[in-house]
Scaffold this motif. Structure first.
Motif, mmCIF file in Angstrom:
data_model
loop_
_atom_site.group_PDB
_atom_site.id
_atom_site.type_symbol
_atom_site.label_atom_id
_atom_site.label_comp_id
_atom_site.label_asym_id
_atom_site.label_seq_id
_atom_site.Cartn_x
_atom_site.Cartn_y
_atom_site.Cartn_z
ATOM 1 N N SER A 76 3.498 5.809 11.796
ATOM 2 C CA SER A 76 3.693 6.877 12.778
ATOM 3 C C SER A 76 5.180 7.152 13.022
ATOM 4 N N ARG A 77 6.037 6.559 12.219
ATOM 5 C CA ARG A 77 7.489 6.701 12.416
ATOM 6 C C ARG A 77 7.936 8.129 12.095
ATOM 7 N N GLU A 78 8.582 8.766 13.071
ATOM 8 C CA GLU A 78 9.011 10.165 12.931
ATOM 9 C C GLU A 78 9.963 10.373 11.759
ATOM 10 N N ASP A 79 10.852 9.421 11.501
ATOM 11 C CA ASP A 79 11.881 9.582 10.470
ATOM 12 C C ASP A 79 11.474 9.012 9.112
ATOM 13 N N SER A 80 10.203 8.656 8.959
ATOM 14 C CA SER A 80 9.751 8.018 7.728
ATOM 15 C C SER A 80 9.291 9.046 6.690
ATOM 16 N N PRO A 81 9.635 8.830 5.419
ATOM 17 C CA PRO A 81 9.124 9.730 4.369
ATOM 18 C C PRO A 81 7.615 9.595 4.148
ATOM 19 N N THR A 82 7.008 8.531 4.706
ATOM 20 C CA THR A 82 5.560 8.342 4.565
ATOM 21 C C THR A 82 4.839 8.506 5.908
ATOM 22 N N LYS A 83 5.451 9.247 6.849
ATOM 23 C CA LYS A 83 4.826 9.475 8.161
ATOM 24 C C LYS A 83 3.405 10.017 7.979
ATOM 25 N N GLY A 84 2.463 9.421 8.698
ATOM 26 C CA GLY A 84 1.073 9.851 8.633
ATOM 27 C C GLY A 84 0.242 9.133 7.587
ATOM 28 N N GLU A 85 0.876 8.336 6.708
ATOM 29 C CA GLU A 85 0.157 7.620 5.649
ATOM 30 C C GLU A 85 -0.607 6.416 6.206
ATOM 31 N N VAL A 86 -1.748 6.157 5.595
ATOM 32 C CA VAL A 86 -2.561 4.973 5.872
ATOM 33 C C VAL A 86 -2.648 4.165 4.588
ATOM 34 N N ASN A 87 -2.477 2.855 4.698
ATOM 35 C CA ASN A 87 -2.676 1.945 3.556
ATOM 36 C C ASN A 87 -3.745 0.929 3.915
ATOM 37 N N GLU A 88 -4.644 0.653 2.969
ATOM 38 C CA GLU A 88 -5.643 -0.412 3.105
ATOM 39 C C GLU A 88 -5.345 -1.492 2.073
ATOM 40 N N PHE A 89 -5.428 -2.741 2.516
ATOM 41 C CA PHE A 89 -5.255 -3.882 1.626
ATOM 42 C C PHE A 89 -6.451 -4.811 1.812
ATOM 43 N N PHE A 90 -7.116 -5.156 0.722
ATOM 44 C CA PHE A 90 -8.233 -6.096 0.749
ATOM 45 C C PHE A 90 -7.677 -7.431 0.276
ATOM 46 N N MET A 91 -7.512 -8.341 1.223
ATOM 47 C CA MET A 91 -6.744 -9.563 0.991
ATOM 48 C C MET A 91 -7.585 -10.793 1.252
ATOM 49 N N GLY A 92 -7.294 -11.856 0.516
ATOM 50 C CA GLY A 92 -7.941 -13.129 0.789
ATOM 51 C C GLY A 92 -8.336 -13.859 -0.474
ATOM 52 N N THR A 93 -9.452 -14.549 -0.378
ATOM 53 C CA THR A 93 -9.932 -15.409 -1.458
ATOM 54 C C THR A 93 -9.950 -14.693 -2.808
#
Length: 153
Positions: A76-93
């Motif tokens: 949600s950073r106003e000055d970010s080139p990726t503002k509005g982006e969502v990332n999902e990470f499936f992490m673990g075993t």
């Protein structure tokens, strides 16, 4: 996947033998190492969502050491080139990685395994009990464009 600006990952190597296994998580000579504040673990039971929050001062370094988690980030950073982006990470075993989360990036996680999942975090700053560097919003009732429900199909 287009990573949110400042997000870094590190594939973790698991070394198994007849006695068990070893997995290094974070080293001071890693390219992404940015400092050490403390180490702690947190867990979630199956289907539980913990989120959303962000930090102004600390980076988080998440490793899921038991079970599986869906870790989600929102920029949600106003000055970010990726503002509005969502990332999902499936992490673990089944996907042993370290996920480094930059400041001001919202993050949360959901246990997606049939057992309790455990996250170990190595934040770059220690927790300040008098002035916590933690800014929270409700996991479901917020302005973040993300739905935590499972996507079947």
């Amino acid at each position: 996947m287009n990573l949110i600006d400042g997000v870094k990952t590190k594939n973790l190597r698991v070394i198994p033998d007849e006695r068990g296994r070893l997995m290094e998580m974070l080293r001071c000579d890693d390219e992404l190492f940015a400092g050490f504040g403390q180490a702690y673990m947190t867990t979630a039971y199956p289907g539980v969502v913990k989120g959303w929050h962000y930090h102004k001062k600390q980076l988080d370094n998440f490793v899921v050491v038991k079970g599986m988690m869906k870790v989600v980030l929102f920029d949600s950073r106003e000055d970010s080139p990726t503002k509005g982006e969502v990332n999902e990470f499936f992490m673990g075993t089944h996907n042993p990685i370290l996920l480094q989360i930059p400041t001001y990036v919202y993050h949360g996680f959901k246990c997606i395994s049939d057992e309790e999942a455990m996250v170990v975090n190595f934040p770059t700053k220690p927790y300040n009990y008098n002035e916590p560097d933690e800014f929270r919003v409700h996991p479901h009732d917020n302005d973040i464009p993300y739905d935590w429900t499972r996507k079947d199909g």
